[in-house]
Structures are given as C-alpha cells and as structure tokens.
Design an enzyme around this catalytic site. Structure first.
Site, short mmCIF file in Angstrom:
data_model
loop_
_atom_site.label_atom_id
_atom_site.label_comp_id
_atom_site.label_asym_id
_atom_site.label_seq_id
_atom_site.Cartn_x
_atom_site.Cartn_y
_atom_site.Cartn_z
N LYS A 111 0.83 -1.22 0.00
CA LYS A 111 0.00 0.00 0.00
C LYS A 111 0.86 1.26 0.00
O LYS A 111 0.48 2.27 -0.57
CB LYS A 111 -0.96 -0.01 1.19
CG LYS A 111 -1.94 -1.16 1.10
CD LYS A 111 -3.30 -0.84 1.66
CE LYS A 111 -4.32 -1.85 1.16
NZ LYS A 111 -5.44 -2.05 2.06
N LYS A 193 -9.02 -9.87 -7.74
CA LYS A 193 -10.12 -10.03 -6.80
C LYS A 193 -11.13 -8.88 -6.92
O LYS A 193 -10.75 -7.73 -7.07
CB LYS A 193 -9.56 -10.04 -5.38
CG LYS A 193 -10.57 -10.28 -4.29
CD LYS A 193 -9.94 -10.11 -2.92
CE LYS A 193 -10.04 -8.69 -2.40
NZ LYS A 193 -11.33 -8.32 -1.78
N LYS A 196 -14.46 -3.78 -3.15
CA LYS A 196 -15.37 -2.63 -3.16
C LYS A 196 -14.65 -1.33 -3.38
O LYS A 196 -15.24 -0.34 -3.79
CB LYS A 196 -16.25 -2.62 -1.91
CG LYS A 196 -15.57 -2.51 -0.60
CD LYS A 196 -16.63 -2.37 0.49
CE LYS A 196 -16.52 -3.46 1.55
NZ LYS A 196 -15.26 -3.39 2.29
P1 ATP Z 1 -11.54 -3.23 0.12
O1 ATP Z 1 -11.32 -3.06 -1.36
O2 ATP Z 1 -11.82 -1.94 0.82
O3 ATP Z 1 -10.47 -4.01 0.79
P2 ATP Z 1 -13.16 -5.59 0.03
O4 ATP Z 1 -14.23 -5.77 -0.98
O5 ATP Z 1 -11.87 -6.31 -0.18
O6 ATP Z 1 -12.91 -4.04 0.23
P3 ATP Z 1 -13.15 -6.06 2.86
O7 ATP Z 1 -13.89 -5.12 3.72
O8 ATP Z 1 -11.67 -5.92 2.76
O9 ATP Z 1 -13.80 -5.99 1.40
O10 ATP Z 1 -13.49 -7.53 3.27
C1 ATP Z 1 -14.73 -7.91 3.85
C2 ATP Z 1 -14.89 -9.40 3.72
O11 ATP Z 1 -15.23 -9.73 2.38
C3 ATP Z 1 -13.64 -10.19 4.04
O12 ATP Z 1 -14.00 -11.30 4.84
C4 ATP Z 1 -13.13 -10.63 2.71
O13 ATP Z 1 -12.48 -11.89 2.75
C5 ATP Z 1 -14.40 -10.75 1.90
N1 ATP Z 1 -14.15 -10.50 0.48
C6 ATP Z 1 -13.80 -9.32 -0.06
N2 ATP Z 1 -13.68 -9.42 -1.38
C7 ATP Z 1 -13.95 -10.70 -1.70
C8 ATP Z 1 -13.99 -11.45 -2.92
N3 ATP Z 1 -13.72 -10.87 -4.08
N4 ATP Z 1 -14.32 -12.76 -2.88
C9 ATP Z 1 -14.59 -13.34 -1.70
N5 ATP Z 1 -14.57 -12.71 -0.52
C10 ATP Z 1 -14.26 -11.41 -0.50
MG MG Z 2 -10.21 -6.05 1.22
#
Ligand code: ATP
Ligand code: MG
Length: 321
Positions: A111, A193, A196
């Site tokens: 990061k 991946k 969000k």
């Molecule tokens: P950011 O981009 O802000 O990191 P994110 O979509 O990765 O957002 P997080 O808040 O980091 O979401 O993660 C919340 C939960 O969602 C975690 O348990 C993570 O493992 C799960 N998760 C996030 N993205 C995925 C994905 N693409 N597939 C499966 N699980 C996911």
């Molecule tokens: Mg994440």
C-alpha cells in the site's frame, strides 16, 4: 454461546464478492454463534478520502447485512469508531510490537508503494486489528486471505502481552480464512479479486439494468465452451463460481447443467439468477434502512459494555486502574 467476530471495511458499497465470500458463510453459522460484525471506518481511514461519507456507507453496509438475512437479535453489527476502546487497547498493545516488524508487513509495503508513501495509520493498522480481535474474547474470527500475516502478528502480540503480564489476558481465537472457491474475481479483469474499493464489482444494490450491463460487458474468452479452468478461462470460471454459489450447487454440477449453452445464453441465465437474489436483498434493504441507526445504537450500547469490561481488566493488570 461462542463468539464469532469479523470486520468489513467502510470503504465502499457491498459487492457480490463480500456476499458470496463472507456474508453467506456467516448466514450458515449464525445459529451456532453470537455474531459480532464490525464496520471498520478507522481501518478505511488508513487510505483517507476527502469527500467520502464514512457514516453513510457504514449505515448502508449495516442495513444490507441484515437485508442479506443476518438476524437482528443474533448479529451485533457496529461501527468501529463508535467504540473508542478499540483505539485505547491498540495503544496498550503497541509497546509490544516493534516498528521494524510493522514496516516489514507485506500489506504495508504494497500500500505504501501504491500511495507513494506510507502513513502512521497504515503502519499501525495491524495493531488496531489485533485490538479489534481481542476486545470481545472472540472464539472464531474470519478474515480475508490478504490478512494472514496480520493474524500471525496478532497472535504474536497476544503471546508477548500475556507473557509480559504473566496472565492469560488476551484470548487467541481460532482463525479461519474463506477457502479459495469463494474468492470472487473482478468482472472486467477476472485476474484480480473483486474489491469494493476498486471499480470492477457488482454491487448488492445494483439495479437490474446495471446488472445486465455489467454481466454482458464482463470479460470472457473466445472459446465459447463452458467449463471450469481458472488459469485458462478466468472470466467463465468466475461466472461458474458465482452461478454455483448462488444456486447452491457444486461447480461440477453447475458445469454439467450449463455445458450445452453458449456464453450469451449463460450470461442471460446468470443475469436472471442475480436479479432474483439481489432483488430480494434490495427489497429487505428498504425495510431496514429507516431503522438502521436505531439498531446500531442498541448494538453499540451492548458491545460498549463488553469492551469496557475487557479493557478495565487489562488496565488493572497494567496498574492503570
Ligand atoms: P476493500 O477493497 O476496501 O479491501 P473488500 O471488498 O476487499 O474491500 P473487505 O472489507 O476488505 O472488502 O473484506 C470484507 C470481507 O469480504 C472479508 O472477509 C473478505 O475476505 C471478503 N471478500 C472481499 N472481497 C472478496 C472477494 N472478491 N471474494 C470473496 N470474498 C471477498
Ligand atoms: Mg479487502
């Protein structure tokens, strides 16, 4: 009942990846555990955004989580910054970790490179994460695959802390990481991946027009044959994963069901399924939205008591109270 704890960043609207990767899993275990879900706005602030409404997105995430089927009485959702004990415990843990260990964390280095410089919140993020975990004496914790190193660190901090005060003050929970099958990839770039915070997702709140557009425009390949091979066919394999999880079957079964379709037909089928599932969630979301602040307030009051008790116990050992 044992306690389950997990966190979701207040960094954007919930995606299909969040739903299939973690929310569905929590739905399955919610009768066996007391569920605590933290919406991490302090963590989201490690990469600060000037015009971002953390509260609004936090409320949206919370209402959506209940709309997905998490039960109000079983599942305590709260916003991290509303319980200041997280920050206080993080500070009390911080003398037990060195700066050099923190600056060598993979995620910090990555990061830092992306932002072209690190910041103190980003550096100390894993300490706050350790505090989050230990504040509620959780038995089971789920985190994303990118967090494994931070879990090792949390365990390490707990061991050092417990040794230092010669008492089992911090309980090390069982950590689980969602298995690979549940990792949803991006739509335009299925090598990456779905996140969000990156603009390549299907949101739980997307309307049917948007769903159709995003699925139709999603990256596939030119073979026009449906089978699961993530290395060779990342787009179609991602769709197969999504289809199988949403229709509650194994990927093998979905493959068999879909083998005679072309990509266009498969996409239409997937769009229908997504509309059905997300439509239901969106309908319930409307019900929760006006009540969500009140629900969160109640949850926060309840959890604040637990957090304060735990912190007082620790402060007593430090001779701070
Ligand atoms: P950011 O981009 O802000 O990191 P994110 O979509 O990765 O957002 P997080 O808040 O980091 O979401 O993660 C919340 C939960 O969602 C975690 O348990 C993570 O493992 C799960 N998760 C996030 N993205 C995925 C994905 N693409 N597939 C499966 N699980 C996911
Ligand atoms: Mg994440």
């Amino acid at each position: 009942q044992p306690c389950f704890f997990t966190g979701i960043q207040a960094s954007g609207t919930l995606t299909l990846g969040n739903y299939l990767g973690v929310i569905c899993h929590i739905l399955e275990i919610q009768d066996e555990y007391e569920i605590i879900i933290m919406i991490c706005d302090l963590h989201a602030l490690t990469i600060p955004k000037p015009n971002f409404n953390y509260r609004e997105i936090g409320h949206e995430i919370a209402a959506l989580l209940y709309a997905c089927g998490l039960k109000e009485e079983k599942c305590k959702i709260f916003i991290q910054s509303e319980i200041k004990e997280h920050v206080e415990l993080a500070y009390l843990l911080s003398p037990h970790i060195t700066v050099s260990v923190l600056s060598n964390m993979i995620q910090y280095k990555e990061k830092k490179r992306e932002q072209e410089s690190g910041n103190l919140a980003l550096l100390t993020y894993p300490v706050l994460m350790a505090a989050d975990i230990f504040l509620y004496d959780a038995d089971l914790v789920i985190v994303g695959q990118d967090q494994t190193q931070h879990l090792e660190l949390a365990t390490n901090i707990a061991q050092k802390f417990n040794n230092f005060y010669n008492k089992n003050l911090l309980k090390i929970p069982k950590f689980t990481i969602p298995h690979l099958g549940a990792k949803i990839m991006g739509l335009k770039n299925p090598q990456k991946k779905m996140s969000k915070s990156e603009n390549d997702f299907l949101a739980l709140l997307d309307d049917s027009q948007t769903i159709t557009k995003k699925i139709k425009e999603a990256e596939t390949d030119s073979e026009n044959k449906i089978y699961y091979d993530p290395a060779k066919k990342p787009g179609i394999s991602n769709f197969l994963t999504i289809y199988a999880l949403l229709s509650k079957q194994e990927i093998k079964e979905a493959e068999k069901e879909l083998q005679n379709l072309n990509y266009h037909q498969f996409k239409l089928k997937l769009i229908d399924l997504l509309n059905e599932k997300l439509g239901k969630i969106q309908k319930k979301y409307i019900d929760y939205q006006p009540r969500i602040k009140e629900i969160l307030k109640k949850n926060t009051e309840y959890l604040k008591i637990l957090a304060t008790q735990k912190l007082n116990l620790i402060k007593k050992e430090i001779k701070f109270n």
